[in-house]
Design an enzyme around this catalytic site. Structure first.
Site, short mmCIF file in Angstrom:
data_model
loop_
_atom_site.label_atom_id
_atom_site.label_comp_id
_atom_site.label_asym_id
_atom_site.label_seq_id
_atom_site.Cartn_x
_atom_site.Cartn_y
_atom_site.Cartn_z
N LYS A 152 6.20 28.43 15.06
CA LYS A 152 7.10 28.35 13.87
C LYS A 152 7.84 29.55 13.89
CE LYS A 152 4.70 26.28 9.70
NZ LYS A 152 4.13 26.55 8.34
N GLU A 183 -3.59 31.81 1.32
CA GLU A 183 -3.12 30.52 1.12
C GLU A 183 -3.90 29.92 -0.01
OE1 GLU A 183 -1.54 26.44 3.06
OE2 GLU A 183 -1.66 28.35 4.18
N ASP A 225 6.20 27.48 4.24
CA ASP A 225 5.17 26.56 4.17
C ASP A 225 5.87 25.25 4.03
OD1 ASP A 225 2.44 26.74 3.56
OD2 ASP A 225 2.78 25.47 1.93
N TYR A 276 2.85 18.07 13.34
CA TYR A 276 2.99 16.73 13.08
C TYR A 276 4.34 15.97 13.69
CZ TYR A 276 -0.45 16.63 9.16
OH TYR A 276 -1.26 16.80 8.45
N ASP A 277 5.05 16.89 14.68
CA ASP A 277 6.08 16.58 15.40
C ASP A 277 6.17 15.21 16.07
OD1 ASP A 277 7.45 18.74 14.03
OD2 ASP A 277 7.54 19.84 16.26
N HIS A 295 13.85 19.92 8.83
CA HIS A 295 13.83 20.53 7.23
C HIS A 295 13.64 21.94 7.31
CE1 HIS A 295 9.96 19.95 9.58
NE2 HIS A 295 9.06 20.81 8.58
N ARG A 296 13.17 22.43 8.43
CA ARG A 296 12.94 23.92 8.53
C ARG A 296 14.10 24.55 8.57
NH1 ARG A 296 8.88 24.00 11.82
NH2 ARG A 296 7.18 23.76 10.25
#
Length: 181
Positions: free
Chosen positions: A13, A37, A66, A142-143, A166-167
């Site tokens: 990330k 979390e 997140d 999940y890529d 999306h990020r």
């Protein structure tokens, strides 16, 4: 150059966040911290609490990320539980759950939460797509099973994932806001 800390334990990330925000002229400091979390049905509540937890540990303006994979045929599952589900059943488990389903539509949502000790500000990015029939090689999370709309390849297979990410959408919104401060 503006600077902000990115709190996470996920090096993948961080690399993605860094590559996107650097294009906006924002320098990212990676702060490896374990974040609180909370369990919640709200991805936004989880992101806000992670941002507060990060700020408490680093004492400077910070962003956290997140995200969740929301699969239509599974009622939005795994959604805000995506991290836990990935650790327990992984991509193979998601594919098994969809083995007899015609509807493979899904969306990926990313929330960037910024906190400077005053207010938590949330930036959302969402991409519609579908779950592939089989797991591709490469990528992370999940890529290898998520195919964004307007693409024929999974995130893991795309050379230009950031164009669909999306990020990326959430980070672009954050950067536009942050650079106006």
């Amino acid at each position: 150059m503006r600077q902000v800390a990115f709190a996470s334990t996920n090096q993948n990330k961080y690399r993605e966040v860094q590559s996107i925000l650097t294009l906006h002229g924002i320098e990212i400091e990676f702060v490896r911290v374990e974040l609180v979390e909370i369990q919640s049905d709200s991805l936004e509540a989880i992101a806000k609490e992670k941002a507060r937890s990060a700020f408490a540990q680093v004492s400077k303006p910070v962003i956290v990320e997140d995200d969740g994979l929301f699969v239509s045929a599974l009622g939005g599952f795994p959604g805000q539980y995506s991290s836990y589900v990935f650790k327990t059943i992984g991509n193979a488990g998601i594919l098994r759950l969809l083995s007899n389903k015609q509807d493979r539509s899904a969306s990926f949502m990313s929330l960037i939460a910024f906190y400077d000790g005053n207010d938590v500000v949330i930036f959302e990015g969402r991409v519609a797509g579908r779950i592939s029939e089989q797991e591709a090689s490469g990528g992370w999370g999940y890529d290898p099973i998520f195919v964004p709309d307007d693409a024929d390849l999974t995130y893991a297979e795309l050379q230009n994932k950031d164009d669909y990410s999306h990020r990326r959408r959430a980070l672009d919104r954050f950067a536009e806001w942050y650079l106006r401060l």
